[in-house]
Design a protein around this motif. Sequence first.
Motif, PDB file in Angstrom:
ATOM      1  N   UNK A 164     -19.212   7.692  24.047  1.00 27.24           N
ATOM      2  CA  UNK A 164     -18.555   7.348  22.792  1.00 27.24           C
ATOM      3  C   UNK A 164     -18.476   8.281  21.852  1.00 27.24           C
ATOM      4  N   UNK A 165     -18.107   9.574  22.015  1.00 25.80           N
ATOM      5  CA  UNK A 165     -18.354  10.738  21.328  1.00 25.80           C
ATOM      6  C   UNK A 165     -16.976  11.244  20.876  1.00 25.80           C
ATOM      7  N   UNK A 166     -15.889  10.962  21.660  1.00 27.44           N
ATOM      8  CA  UNK A 166     -14.580  11.882  21.407  1.00 27.44           C
ATOM      9  C   UNK A 166     -13.663  10.982  21.200  1.00 27.44           C
ATOM     10  N   UNK A 167     -12.609  11.180  20.209  1.00 27.71           N
ATOM     11  CA  UNK A 167     -11.469  10.594  20.023  1.00 27.71           C
ATOM     12  C   UNK A 167     -10.357  10.671  21.191  1.00 27.71           C
TER      13      UNK A 167
ATOM     14  N   UNK B 282     -15.886  11.613  31.644  1.00 26.26           N
ATOM     15  CA  UNK B 282     -15.154  11.559  30.557  1.00 26.26           C
ATOM     16  C   UNK B 282     -14.914  10.426  29.939  1.00 26.26           C
ATOM     17  N   UNK B 283     -14.615   9.244  30.655  1.00 27.23           N
ATOM     18  CA  UNK B 283     -14.475   7.836  30.170  1.00 27.23           C
ATOM     19  C   UNK B 283     -15.832   7.410  29.317  1.00 27.23           C
ATOM     20  N   UNK B 284     -16.810   7.820  29.858  1.00 26.09           N
ATOM     21  CA  UNK B 284     -17.989   7.696  29.039  1.00 26.09           C
ATOM     22  C   UNK B 284     -18.263   8.181  27.836  1.00 26.09           C
TER      23      UNK B 284
ATOM     24  N   UNK C  89     -12.048  -0.239  27.037  1.00 25.94           N
ATOM     25  CA  UNK C  89     -13.211  -1.004  27.045  1.00 25.94           C
ATOM     26  C   UNK C  89     -14.378  -0.193  26.478  1.00 25.94           C
ATOM     27  N   UNK C  90     -15.587  -0.568  25.838  1.00 25.29           N
ATOM     28  CA  UNK C  90     -16.746   0.258  25.472  1.00 25.29           C
ATOM     29  C   UNK C  90     -17.520   0.397  26.943  1.00 25.29           C
ATOM     30  N   UNK C  91     -18.347   1.282  26.713  1.00 20.61           N
ATOM     31  CA  UNK C  91     -19.559   1.688  27.692  1.00 20.61           C
ATOM     32  C   UNK C  91     -20.480   0.753  27.593  1.00 20.61           C
TER      33      UNK C  91
END
Length: 190
Positions: free
Chosen positions: A100-103, A121-123, A187-189
């Motif tokens: 959850x690091x990149x916009x 990348x999804x994560x 969705x979130x990881x």
Amino acid sequence: MIYIKDEEFIRGKVPMTKEEVRILSISKLELKDSSKVLDVGAGTGSVSVQMSKMCKSVIAIEKEQDAFDLILENKNKFNCDNLEVILGEALETLNNFPDDNFDGIFIGGSGGNLEEIIKVSHNRLKKLGKIVLNFITLDNCYKACETLKALNYNIEITQVNISKNIKGSYMLTSNNGIFIVSGRKETTNE
């Protein structure tokens, strides 16, 4: 915002995302001033440099030394202080970033690891972040779309064909057609 023309970039023999495709692809990322974005398989750095003129922070990953060197030259030429360039394999480098690091994440090259790069990348992408990928081949476009669908992305596919006139004449020559695939992470990881 500044739009940089192809001829302004230092090129060498490294492939470059052409001007019209670059601008359209970046627009699909829906960047804001505060965005933190990643460019995987950055080539000459044309996408990274252009994005650095639009948002807070850009990280470019490139595995080829000659391309890495070109990105640094273009970074310096365009005074991109908010652009970090990393020499390394995409998967290895992606695994060094927190979730959850990149916009936004742009994938211009995958070195044959497309599906795995998309999954990692999804994560790394924040919820509601955008991923944008460019392809010349229909095969890679299909692989990307199937991988993104399995991760619950609603995808959009745009095919772009650009032709330009030759040396002031009325004769047009065509660049390779490009598939631009984009999707938003819902969705979130977990």
